[in-house]
Write an enzyme that holds these catalytic residues in place. Structure first.
Site, PDB file in Angstrom:
ATOM      1  CE  LYS A 234      -2.024  -6.334   1.368  1.00  0.00           C
ATOM      2  NZ  LYS A 234      -1.508  -6.738   0.066  1.00  0.00           N
ATOM      3  NE  ARG A 268       1.662  -0.687  -1.060  1.00  0.00           N
ATOM      4  CZ  ARG A 268       0.566  -0.688  -0.313  1.00  0.00           C
ATOM      5  NH1 ARG A 268       0.300  -1.704   0.485  1.00  0.00           N
ATOM      6  NH2 ARG A 268      -0.271   0.329  -0.359  1.00  0.00           N
TER       7      ARG A 268
HETATM    8  C1  YH5 Z   1       0.247  -4.940  -2.421  1.00  0.00           C
HETATM    9  O1  YH5 Z   1       0.217  -6.008  -1.801  1.00  0.00           O
HETATM   10  N1  YH5 Z   1      -1.649  -3.687  -1.276  1.00  0.00           N
HETATM   11  S1  YH5 Z   1      -3.481  -1.755  -0.726  1.00  0.00           S
HETATM   12  C2  YH5 Z   1      -5.854  -4.577   3.938  1.00  0.00           C
HETATM   13  C3  YH5 Z   1      -5.261  -4.423   5.175  1.00  0.00           C
HETATM   14  C4  YH5 Z   1      -4.024  -3.842   5.281  1.00  0.00           C
HETATM   15  C5  YH5 Z   1      -3.404  -3.388   4.156  1.00  0.00           C
HETATM   16  C6  YH5 Z   1      -6.917  -5.643   6.381  1.00  0.00           C
HETATM   17  N2  YH5 Z   1      -1.491  -1.860  -2.533  1.00  0.00           N
HETATM   18  C7  YH5 Z   1      -0.642  -3.858  -2.167  1.00  0.00           C
HETATM   19  O2  YH5 Z   1      -2.172  -2.570   1.822  1.00  0.00           O
HETATM   20  N3  YH5 Z   1       0.377  -2.564  -3.911  1.00  0.00           N
HETATM   21  C8  YH5 Z   1      -2.151  -2.483  -1.534  1.00  0.00           C
HETATM   22  O3  YH5 Z   1      -5.824  -4.815   6.350  1.00  0.00           O
HETATM   23  C9  YH5 Z   1      -0.531  -2.713  -2.936  1.00  0.00           C
HETATM   24  N4  YH5 Z   1       1.156  -4.742  -3.421  1.00  0.00           N
HETATM   25  C10 YH5 Z   1       1.208  -3.583  -4.145  1.00  0.00           C
HETATM   26  N5  YH5 Z   1       2.135  -3.485  -5.106  1.00  0.00           N
HETATM   27  C11 YH5 Z   1      -4.017  -2.992   0.429  1.00  0.00           C
HETATM   28  C12 YH5 Z   1      -3.301  -2.980   1.720  1.00  0.00           C
HETATM   29  C13 YH5 Z   1      -4.010  -3.506   2.915  1.00  0.00           C
HETATM   30  C14 YH5 Z   1      -5.237  -4.097   2.807  1.00  0.00           C
END
Ligand code: YH5
Length: 288
Positions: A234, A268
């Site tokens: 993230k 996750r």
């Molecule tokens: C979460 O924290 N996050 S989707 C931006 C990124 C990398 C990854 C800039 N679904 C979560 O993973 N479900 C997502 O790079 C989730 N908890 C739960 N339970 C976003 C994501 C991401 C966003």
């Protein structure tokens, strides 16, 4: 020499029954991300092809994943809305084929009640909802499906969430929100044993707020619900390291290991093999 890989400090010692497949929370468990969105900016929609998606889920299981989280709706800041049909077309065929091939359970990352129902009928054993079942019909759908649900905190919605989020006390406010949603779930027929909470790192939080939220994990954990934490790749990891997405693996693993050390039940992650090694080492070195 072998090391014990269990610790009583993770989660609640609870077992989640994910439609027959058990997720035992005796140590921090790894949720591997299977992103089926073409505009996913963390792994570029690499798994859009069904065959590749199946292979990737099997590879994650082999690398130590304890559950696979399948998502077809992008929640990145500014992301386009996806129709119910589009989301179903993306996730259902993949869920149907991986459920029978995997030993571990599958969760569905969705906010749409129609997708929750179809996914659980296709064999998904958990619902992961970044809107914490706030969409119309989602609470009733989840209660009826009787699978574990992860309730996540988000301020606003993905379009506006990073637009100057303000809190007085981010840890206390996120905790209050999640406990209210948990109580509402229970009064709507979701069993307490099926509730998992997630503070929602990056969902309407600045870097400083994400850090304060990390410090508040023990407070959130003191409420006797298992916690799920997602920080993998993230923006907050990018802000701390100065790195773009491909360079965020080490930072992500460090955060996952620290969260595990604090006792979170599930992390996750994108990088399952690396996280699995990190958690094994952290566990071995934490034991007396
Ligand atoms: C979460 O924290 N996050 S989707 C931006 C990124 C990398 C990854 C800039 N679904 C979560 O993973 N479900 C997502 O790079 C989730 N908890 C739960 N339970 C976003 C994501 C991401 C966003």
């Amino acid at each position: 020499m072998t090391f014990k890989t269990t610790t009583s400090s993770s989660g609640t010692g609870r077992t989640l029954d994910c439609a027959g497949k058990k997720l035992v929370l005796d140590r921090t468990r790894i949720m591997g991300i299977l992103n089926l969105t073409p505009d996913s900016f963390s792994d570029g929609g690499l798994w859009l092809d069904k065959t590749q998606a199946i292979e990737h889920s099997l590879a994650m299981q082999g690398a130590g994943a304890d559950i696979i989280d399948v998502g077809g709706e992008s929640t990145r800041p500014g992301a386009q809305d996806v129709s119910v049909q589009q989301e179903l077309d993306r996730v259902i065929p993949v869920i149907e084929s991986i459920v029978s091939q995997l030993e571990i359970p599958v969760s569905i990352d969705t906010s749409k009640p129609e997708v929750m129902r179809e996914a659980v009928s296709a064999g998904a054993g958990m619902i992961n909802d970044v809107y914490a079942l706030r969409h119309k019909g989602a609470l009733a759908a989840a209660a009826k499906l009787s699978v574990p649900v992860c309730l996540m905190h988000m301020l606003g919605n993905p379009r506006v969430m990073q637009n100057n989020p303000v809190y007085d006390d981010v840890g206390a406010e996120v905790t209050t929100f999640l406990l209210e949603r948990a109580r509402l779930c229970e009064s709507s027929g979701v069993s307490k044993e099926n509730i998992v909470l997630d503070p929602g790192f990056g969902f309407g939080k600045t870097l400083q707020q994400n850090i304060a939220l990390f410090h508040a994990l023990p407070e959130l954990m003191s409420n006797d619900f298992p916690l799920l934490v997602g920080v993998s790749r993230k923006t907050m990891i990018g802000q701390m390291t100065g790195r773009e997405i491909p360079g965020r693996v080490a930072g992500s693993i460090t955060a996952a290991a620290l969260a595990a050390r604090m006792g979170v039940a599930i992390v996750r992650v994108h990088d399952v093999a690396e996280t699995s090694d990190a958690l094994k080492v952290a566990t071995a070195l934490s034991q007396g």
